[in-house]
Write an enzyme that holds these catalytic residues in place. Structure first.
Site, PDB file in Angstrom:
ATOM      1  N   CYS A   1      36.651  -3.533  10.930  1.00 29.21           N
ATOM      2  CA  CYS A   1      35.794  -4.720  10.895  1.00 29.21           C
ATOM      3  C   CYS A   1      34.349  -4.355  11.204  1.00 29.21           C
ATOM      4  O   CYS A   1      33.771  -4.795  12.204  1.00 29.21           O
ATOM      5  CB  CYS A   1      36.312  -5.772  11.867  1.00 29.21           C
TER       6      CYS A   1
ATOM      7  N   TYR B   1      34.541  17.746  13.061  1.00 33.82           N
ATOM      8  CA  TYR B   1      33.993  16.480  13.552  1.00 33.82           C
ATOM      9  C   TYR B   1      34.683  15.269  12.941  1.00 33.82           C
ATOM     10  O   TYR B   1      34.055  14.225  12.757  1.00 33.82           O
ATOM     11  CB  TYR B   1      32.475  16.429  13.320  1.00 33.82           C
TER      12      TYR B   1
END
Length: 446
Positions: free
Chosen positions: A373, A403
């Site tokens: 969201c 990463y």
């Protein structure tokens, strides 16, 4: 008699551009990709998605390439890029050292069997727990990043002890693929400046502490660097500082750590740092600068992370929805910024690819988005994908080894993906998927 024209045969599909994929990647049949002999579709079926796939031999080969390109250099793997017990073992077996940034990374490394004397502890804000564990385990060096660390570290070592340290210096060199990963300039949180004298003052204080042995200087000019010139500028400035230390204190510092930040290509056609050229140029510049300053050449240390593990990784996602909004096509997948925050943080772009089925549909520009969201939850804003893409399809994203898991979160209570290693036609689980039970176990209630 009328001769009917022969049906036109479609031109054979162009071979996929696999330049940014692990070297073992193959397409045994249209639409199917294997890494180290293991079909990616089978990994998705067996372990679910999202999932990270890591080619063990690619990691090991890259370690050996660095050791070959940088003879007489100490190569430390930057653990922040990705760390797990298997990775610790691979790095140890290949003969690299390790740099860590926390007590957590340090403890995992040592309990995983990594020799502590080959570990360097970094960090701009080391906690008392970080320093205490580093001293108790006997790490090889601690990199001092602020003046306050000097007295704290000397006191923690105690009157009878001695700890090898380096001082992290800001060389005043700007480099890197994004302003949030440029660490060699005055306007960021790491290191001590040459320009304002704080680096020189810290060096003087360290030399005055009998519990601390100053072995050399450290700098890190940035990340995702694809040009050798910033490293050469850093060499000149660091050697200039080493010469000033020699003139003022009569001390010859035996080590120089130039950090890492070596850039890689995330999409076909992008530039990567040539480490052979980097080694040649840096070593020549270091020899020249030291000769001019009248200093012996210090032992060189480098800290690659992304360049060792990034290209060895592939992320797998299933398509959940395909939506047309105005002129854009949005492709929503079952992962997103919780397993790869880098596009949202740095604007990094990837090249996802449909796998698992063949198609002759023309390519179209699509925006691959995550399930979270957040409007910024975008994995690839301009992916070229088949126009017949549909829910249930499988997407693979190369260059996903660095990463991703190390920066992953549990946003929206979506568990972090598993890590699956592939080698010699076999796949094995390195890190299991984080479950809802894992996440809720920390919630102690009211």
């Amino acid at each position: 008699m009328t001769t009917l024209p022969r049906p036109a045969h479609p031109a054979p599909a162009a071979p996929p551009d696999l330049t940014v994929w692990p070297a073992s990647t193959e397409e045994p049949r249209p639409g199917s990709l294997t890494v180290a002999g293991v079909p990616l579709q089978e990994i998705a079926e067996r372990f679910g998605t999202p999932a990270y796939v890591l080619d063990e031999d690619e990691v090991r080969t890259r370690c050996r390439t660095y050791l070959s390109a940088f003879p007489d250099t100490e190569v430390l793997y930057a653990a922040k890029a990705f760390l797990c017990r298997a990775m610790i073992r691979w790095i140890d077996e290949e003969g690299l050292g390790l740099d860590v940034c926390s007590a957590g990374e340090l403890e995992l490394a040592v309990t995983g069997g990594f020799p502590p004397h080959r570990i360097v502890l970094h960090g701009n804000a080391k906690s008392p727990q970080d320093l205490a564990l580093a001293l108790r385990l006997g790490v090889g060096r601690i990199v001092i990043d602020s003046p306050s660390e000097i007295a704290r570290l000397a006191a923690a070592v105690g009157p009878a002890g001695r700890q090898r340290v380096m001082v992290r210096v800001v060389p005043g060199v700007s480099a890197g693929g994004h302003d949030k990963i440029r660490t060699g300039t005055e306007d960021q949180k790491f290191g001590l400046s040459i320009r304002d004298g704080h680096a020189q003052h810290a060096i003087t204080r360290v030399l005055g502490q009998k519990q601390l042995e100053l072995t050399g200087l450290h700098c890190h000019v940035g990340s995702q660097i694809t040009d050798v010139r910033p490293y050469l500028a850093a060499v000149r400035r660091m050697v200039g500082l080493m010469a000033a230390v020699h003139r003022r204190h009569g001390v010859v510092l035996p080590e120089l750590d130039l950090g890492g930040g070596h850039g890689i290509a995330y999409r076909p056609g992008e530039q990567a740092l040539d480490i052979t050229e980097l080694s040649r140029a840096v070593r020549a510049e270091l020899a020249s600068a030291c000769a001019t300053a009248g200093l012996p050449v210090p032992r060189l240390i480098i800290e690659p992370g992304r360049a060792l593990v990034g290209p060895a990784g592939v992320a797998l996602y299933h398509v959940l929805a395909v939506k047309h909004t105005g002129d854009r096509v949005f492709v929503a997948v079952d992962g997103g910024m919780s397993d790869n925050p880098r596009p949202a943080l740095y604007g990094v772009r990837y090249a996802p690819r449909l796998i698992g089925r063949a198609t002759e549909a023309p390519a179209a520009r699509m925006t691959v988005v995550g399930r979270h969201c957040e409007a910024g939850d975008i994995l690839s804003p301009d992916a070229a994908l088949p126009s017949d893409l549909r829910p249930g399809d499988l997407l693979a994203v190369p260059v996903a080894g660095a990463y991703h898991l190390s920066m992953a979160s549990a946003y929206n209570l979506v568990g972090r993906p598993p890590v699956v290693a592939v080698r010699g036609g076999r796949a094995r689980l390195l890190v299991r998927r984080e479950s809802l039970a894992d996440l809720t176990a920390r919630d102690v209630g009211v």
